[in-house]
Scaffold this motif. Structure first.
Motif, short mmCIF file in Angstrom:
data_model
loop_
_atom_site.label_atom_id
_atom_site.label_comp_id
_atom_site.label_asym_id
_atom_site.label_seq_id
_atom_site.Cartn_x
_atom_site.Cartn_y
_atom_site.Cartn_z
N LYS A 212 44.21 -23.52 21.54
CA LYS A 212 43.38 -22.90 20.41
C LYS A 212 43.00 -25.18 19.85
O LYS A 212 41.64 -24.88 19.55
CB LYS A 212 43.91 -22.71 19.05
N ALA A 213 43.94 -25.26 20.05
CA ALA A 213 43.86 -26.82 19.73
C ALA A 213 43.07 -27.83 20.55
O ALA A 213 41.55 -28.45 20.57
CB ALA A 213 45.30 -28.06 19.13
N ARG A 215 40.98 -26.70 22.49
CA ARG A 215 39.20 -25.42 23.03
C ARG A 215 39.31 -26.57 21.08
O ARG A 215 37.34 -26.64 20.88
CB ARG A 215 39.37 -24.49 22.26
N ASN A 216 39.44 -26.82 20.25
CA ASN A 216 38.69 -27.55 18.87
C ASN A 216 38.10 -28.39 18.96
O ASN A 216 37.45 -28.88 19.16
CB ASN A 216 40.23 -27.04 17.88
N TYR A 217 39.05 -29.30 19.50
CA TYR A 217 38.80 -30.55 20.38
C TYR A 217 37.55 -31.02 21.54
O TYR A 217 36.23 -31.35 20.86
CB TYR A 217 40.34 -30.56 21.16
N TYR A 220 34.56 -30.22 18.94
CA TYR A 220 34.31 -30.87 18.36
C TYR A 220 32.71 -31.73 19.16
O TYR A 220 31.98 -32.57 18.67
CB TYR A 220 35.03 -31.97 17.90
N SER A 639 30.73 -23.52 18.59
CA SER A 639 32.10 -23.26 17.65
C SER A 639 30.98 -23.66 16.33
O SER A 639 31.46 -24.55 15.43
CB SER A 639 33.06 -23.99 17.49
N ASP A 642 32.74 -23.02 12.09
CA ASP A 642 33.28 -24.55 11.62
C ASP A 642 32.39 -25.35 11.46
O ASP A 642 32.20 -26.08 11.04
CB ASP A 642 34.31 -24.55 12.24
N LEU A 645 33.69 -28.48 10.73
CA LEU A 645 34.26 -29.84 11.84
C LEU A 645 32.58 -30.09 11.90
O LEU A 645 32.65 -31.58 12.27
CB LEU A 645 34.24 -29.13 13.26
#
Ligand code: ADP
Ligand code: MG
Length: 683
Positions: A212-213, A215-217, A220, A639, A642, A645
């Motif tokens: 998850k982290a 994919r978040n990166y 971004y 994403s 968010d 973000l």
């Protein structure tokens, strides 16, 4: 050249290198991957798993219960055979562990015979159920023991690229494991982490949390790229020069007074914003957003009139000839007493050459047509305003082409119009280079369209009586089908089948069909006869989706409704309820399935913005902007929910842009965003 972080070992990888640089990718595999758009090392690393299979906590064969199961077992035997039904290959395996054995079965996956080697041990995950007189594992996924992370039990699933199936791609990734450590960061600043860790963690999933982290990166990164592309586009646009078109208050007032209705406040405000843009010496780049029926056309007419007063030319582009013709007729009416010369240019236009000459001689003030209008051989004497209906945006390159159409190197002002609402998050990212005006108010007297979901078996009892009622009151009906041709295997009716069916039920009614493969002249003829009221029921594909205005139509039936995006159905629904009569929309769904919550939203809401948000959340941006899908907007990680973000990325992009040298320094970033900069739906 990119040096590794510690500088000592000096291992270098170029992300722009051909994928053949990867151990295990020979010419054949490379060819297959390139067909799917994977050309470089960068493309390779960014071919992210579409999902993960969870092989944690496997059970034993003896303990399996019906339902989803995970086991760890050896292949005892495996073979494929051709079923009697043509084109069906059945692959059967026997899988064993210390407690027993079980049959597994796959359809049309004969590659399993090559993938799964007898006596070798694998993880399997699939549905264990009673079929063909026995309990079996149905189409289980399989992974080599070494490919599954011991800690998490997770194994990535990749989209298959031709013969390169998920398992093959996984092997290639495993072989290039050491390369990940050499991946340099893409961006100058990120909220947390490094790119090499993020990419490593999505391909080698050690825990759901780490995935998850990671994919978040990557999300971004993607947001940063989109925002950077749109801000650069905005910058490019601001460098262009345009003819300043003065606002003539008294003439506009007379023009507005000549309209058969009073403008809504939203229309006034939008027109005002457009006039202000057009007064500037940089080209307008504005999106006029308004739900179906909100009255965008007249706002465009106001802008066109303003340009005409300044003795400038206007081009109005519509996505279809039907729509172009309708705009032409409307505008001709609106402009009748004001002296503007309006012309229509479509594929069906007879003497194109002489019309084009009139355009280039400046004898035409407003040209309406399809986007063929912007091809090289149409020249204008002084094109200053381009209005694009139902298209989302222009890429940089198309803008530049337009500049070439104007003799003084001036760019025309651009007004795009769309009924597809763009959620705030997309406005900040993908559409950040556009200024936006919103028509958030419908003209008075419109009634909400009563929408109901119906199962196929309810058609006779509930829909037919409604159709009789509508026909009796001399109103008209649209019926939208998914397919053009009959396909005996398909469960849904084609345009032709549905037409025959309706004709047999309503023998005295004039029913015809329309679809995208028909000749233009034929389509135009049918549409014209529908608009005149001669045709009472029009069965068609979604070609009627955009813009067409038949006020007497008050019933819309959408067959196979689950297969469309909400925004698209909302558009279709907007084809009725354009007059002042109560209108209805029926959404047909399969008998054997409860309608989705998603579809239920259409019964509850007539707010296009809300529906677009729902679609964005559940199905991603491609669903809303269907036509963009085959363009550049196939985002890896959508994403857009968010907002924090997004704002972070915005401010980082602003900082990035302060230093011009950044553009030279971050080469990979700059080359990666060029595809977003070209984003256009004019194709
Ligand atoms: P859309 O925004 O879907 O393109 P149109 O411009 O086709 O909508 O307008 C829909 C209908 O509403 C047209 O028949 C138009 O003449 C009418 N209309 C537009 N503005 C107004 C208004 N302010 N009051 C009443 N009717 C209007
Ligand atoms: Mg319209």
């Amino acid at each position: 050249m990119v040096k590794s972080q510690n500088g000592e070992r000096n291992i270098v990888i170029e992300l722009t290198n051909d994928i053949c640089a990867i151990n295990g990718i020979g010419p054949k595999t490379a060819e297959i991957l390139k067909k799917s758009g994977i050309y470089t090392l960068r493309d390779f690393f960014y071919n992210l798993p579409r999902d993960y299979e969870n092989f944690s906590a496997p059970t034993t064969i003896a303990k399996m219960r019906p339902g989803k199961v995970v086991i760890r077992g050896r292949i005892l035997s495996i073979k494929s055979r051709q079923a009697r039904k043509r084109r069906l290959t059945i692959t059967e395996a026997t899988i064993g562990d210390d407690t027993g054995s079980v049959k597994a079965i796959w359809f049309n996956q004969s590659y399993r015979v090559r993938q799964l080697i007898p006596e070798k041990e694998y993880y399997f995950a699939g549905d264990f159920s009673f079929k063909n007189g026995r309990f079996q594992l149905n189409s289980p996924s399989a992974a080599e023991i070494a490919d599954v992370d011991i800690g998490s039990g997770l194994s990535p699933i990749y989209v298959a690229h031709g013969k390169v199936k998920s398992a093959n791609f996984k092997k290639l990734v495993t072989k290039s494991r050491a390369l990940f450590a050499e991946i340099p960061d893409l961006l100058p600043t990120v909220p947390a982490g490094t790119r090499k860790d993020a990419l490593f963690n999505v391909h080698f999933p050690q825990s759901e949390k780490m995935v998850k982290a990671a994919r978040n990166y990557l999300a971004y990164e993607e947001l940063f790229e989109l925002i950077l592309a749109s801000k650069l586009n905005r910058r490019e646009n601001e460098k262009l020069k345009a003819a300043s078109i003065p606002f003539d208050a008294s003439k506009i007032r007379d023009f507005v007074a000549s309209l058969p209705f009073k403008l809504t406040n939203a229309q006034r405000l939008a027109a005002w914003e457009i006039f202000q843009d057009m007064e500037k010496a940089t080209p307008m780049n504005r999106l006029l957003q308004g739900d179906v029926g909100s009255g965008k056309t007249v706002v465009a007419a106001l802008a066109a009139y303003e340009a005409f007063l300044a003795k400038k030319q206007v081009a109005i582009l519509a996505p279809t000839a039907i729509l172009a013709t309708q705009h032409f007729e409307n505008l001709s009416k609106i402009f009748r007493d004001f002296g503007a010369r309006v012309a229509l240019l479509t594929g069906a236009t007879k003497d194109k050459a002489s019309l084009k000459k009139s355009i280039s001689d400046g004898e035409i003030d407003v040209v309406v047509g399809t986007h063929a209008l912007l091809t090289d051989d149409t020249r204008f004497s002084d094109l200053s305003l381009v209005v694009i209906d139902e298209q989302h945006r222009f890429g940089v390159e198309q803008r530049q082409k337009l500049v070439l159409k104007s003799p003084d190197g001036l760019a025309p002002h651009l007004l795009s119009m769309t009924a597809t609402p763009i959620p705030r998050s997309l406005q900040l990212t993908v559409f950040g280079d556009l200024d936006v005006s919103i028509l958030n108010e419908l003209p008075k007297g419109r009634q909400p369209i009563e929408t109901s979901i119906l199962k196929g078996i309810e058609v006779k009892e509930k829909l037919y009586p409604k159709i009789r009622e509508i026909l009796a009151s001399k109103q008209q009906i649209y019926w939208v089908c998914k397919a053009i041709d009959d396909d005996p295997r398909a469960e849904t009716m084609s345009v032709k089948m549905r037409t025959d069916k309706l004709k047999s039920v309503f023998p005295k009614t004039k029913i015809e069909f329309l679809h995208g493969r028909m000749k233009q002249a034929e389509k135009d003829d049918i549409m014209a006869r529908y608009a005149s009221g001669e045709i009472e029921i029009l069965v068609s594909t979604t070609v009627i989706e955009v813009g067409v205005d038949v006020k007497n139509a008050s019933l819309m039936v959408v067959e196979n409704a689950e297969s469309y995006g909400l925004a698209q159905i909302h558009q279709l629904r907007g084809r009725v309820g354009r007059g002042n009569t109560k209108s209805f929309c029926y959404l047909l769904t399969p008998d054997d399935m409860a309608p989705s919550m998603r579809l239920r939203e259409l019964e509850k809401s007539s707010d296009g913005f809300h529906l677009a948000e729902v679609d964005l959340k559940l199905r991603g941006p491609g669903e809303i902007y269907g036509s963009l899908q085959h363009g550049a907007l196939d985002l890896r990680i959508a994403s857009f929910s968010d907002t924090k973000l997004i704002h972070r990325a915005q401010s980082d992009v602003d900082k990035f842009l302060l230093l011009d040298e950044n553009m030279l320094k971050y080469k990979e970033l700059m080359s990666g965003i060029s595809k977003y900069q070209q984003l256009t739906t004019l194709n």
